[in-house]
Design an enzyme around this catalytic site. Structure first.
Site, PDB file in Angstrom:
ATOM      1  N   THR A 132      -5.172  28.527  74.317  1.00 31.18           N
ATOM      2  CA  THR A 132      -3.941  27.748  74.429  1.00 31.18           C
ATOM      3  C   THR A 132      -3.323  27.467  73.067  1.00 31.18           C
ATOM      4  OG1 THR A 132      -3.138  25.528  74.973  1.00 31.18           O
ATOM      5  CG2 THR A 132      -5.453  25.701  74.485  1.00 31.18           C
ATOM      6  N   TYR A 180      -8.378  18.599  75.234  1.00 34.35           N
ATOM      7  CA  TYR A 180      -8.145  19.912  75.866  1.00 34.35           C
ATOM      8  C   TYR A 180      -8.104  21.003  74.795  1.00 34.35           C
ATOM      9  CZ  TYR A 180      -5.613  23.794  77.938  1.00 34.35           C
ATOM     10  OH  TYR A 180      -5.232  25.050  78.330  1.00 34.35           O
TER      11      TYR A 180
END
Ligand code: UDP
Length: 329
Positions: free
Chosen positions: A117, A141
């Site tokens: 990501t 995250y």
């Protein structure tokens, strides 16, 4: 046919990847615990209902000798939730991934494509962001994915394998054929929410912050069509199977749109003038995240086919209407 295990293959991006793998001559097998995925989303190959974080089960599955490669996409993906329950993210995205990579290496699986990501970059000083920018994630995250990338690189180097970490920017849109699309529970992604609002499932849209240092004061993101992203996975896999080098690759087009521009586009394409209200900034949102998209073009010869915000929104909207019809049926 190359047999590929796709963890998370029943999810939003995974379902597009599985479909594209099958259309490209691979034999995908989906592994998904259906926590956020759907049985109907697996349009090709077998679905193994299992949790990739279950070492005994994974040992049996990968020890069967059926798989030449893994595309590891299963993960928890919500930035906000990762701040509230970091252990859940580190357990699944980092510890679970470590176990999977270790078991894969033990059974001689030498090619892994990993879903990473843009959140690994945090709030970068560089614009657009190249892959060698410092990794300074600002939420659990992003940190959970950064660590998994590093573990993957080290485990594969030690076992003589190769890997690609695809760093997704803002994924949106749906299958142009209308067969699969986003149906993740508790979604919080901008284009998806705007389509749900246009469909009457939510009363209004909120803009999180109008005081950013951008031309219209709202955040800028690099929105990538999920179909182009699916193709990037297949191209990355081919690259590894052809003996190509391991590396992280940004998956973005290299230009961005503001939240306001996206919502205006959603209103125009859907033909619904849904209400938009202003809300305070969402914690952890950088003003601007745009990929330097040169490396993926150079390394994979990647040419986007859906680099157009109107098309992204049109496909997301067509899918939302199909979901409404499925619910009504
Ligand atoms: N956003 C917004 N309203 C919403 C959802 C998102 O203003 O209801 C903004 C969010 O603050 C960010 C951008 O839209 O600037 C993209 O957010 P999203 O959650 O889609 O993806 P992220 O950038 O967090 O991966």
């Amino acid at each position: 046919m190359t047999r590929v295990l796709v963890t998370g293959g029943a999810g939003y991006i995974g379902s597009h990847v599985v479909k594209h793998l099958a259309a490209s001559g691979f034999a995908p097998v989906t592994l998904d615990n259906l926590y956020a995925g759907h049985r109907w989303a697996v349009t090709s190959g077998e679905l193994i209902e299992a949790d990739f974080g279950d070492p005994e089960r994974m040992d049996a599955i990968l020890g069967s000798g059926r798989f030449e490669a893994i595309i590891h996409m299963a993960a928890h993906i919500w930035v906000g939730e990762s701040g509230k329950d970091p252990a859940k993210y580190y357990q699944n995205n980092t510890v679970g991934a470590l176990n999977l990579f270790r078991i894969a290496a033990r059974h001689g699986i030498r090619r892994i494509v990993f879903s990473s990501t843009a959140a690994v970059y945090g709030e970068p000083d560089l614009d657009p962001i190249p892959e060698d920018a410092p990794l300074r994630p600002i939420n659990p995250y992003g940190a959970s994915k950064m660590m998994a990338e590093r573990i993957l690189a080290d485990v594969m180097a030690a076992s003589g394998g190769s890997w690609m970490a695809l760093r997704y920017f803002n994924v949106a849109g749906a299958d142009p054929d209308g067969q699969v699309g986003e149906a993740t529970p508790n979604n919080s992604h901008l284009v998806k929410l705007a389509c749900m609002t246009a469909a009457g499932l939510r009363p209004r849209m909120a803009i999180f912050g109008r005081d950013y240092p951008t031309p219209d004061g709202t955040c800028i993101r690099d929105y990538v069509h999920v179909q182009d992203l699916a193709r990037a996975h297949v191209d990355a896999l081919r690259h590894l199977l052809d003996g190509g080098a391991s590396m992280p690759l940004n998956c973005g087009y290299g230009h961005g749109f503001s939240v306001k521009e996206v919502l205006d586009t959603c209103r125009r394409i859907t033909g619904v003038d849904f209400p938009i209200v202003d809300e305070p900034r969402r914690p952890g949102d950088p003003a601007r995240l745009v990929a330097d998209g040169r490396r993926i073009r150079e390394v994979l010869g990647f040419e986007p086919r859906f680099d157009d915000l109107d098309t992204i929104v049109a496909h997301a909207w067509a899918w939302e209407r199909k979901l409404a019809a499925m619910r009504g049926a």
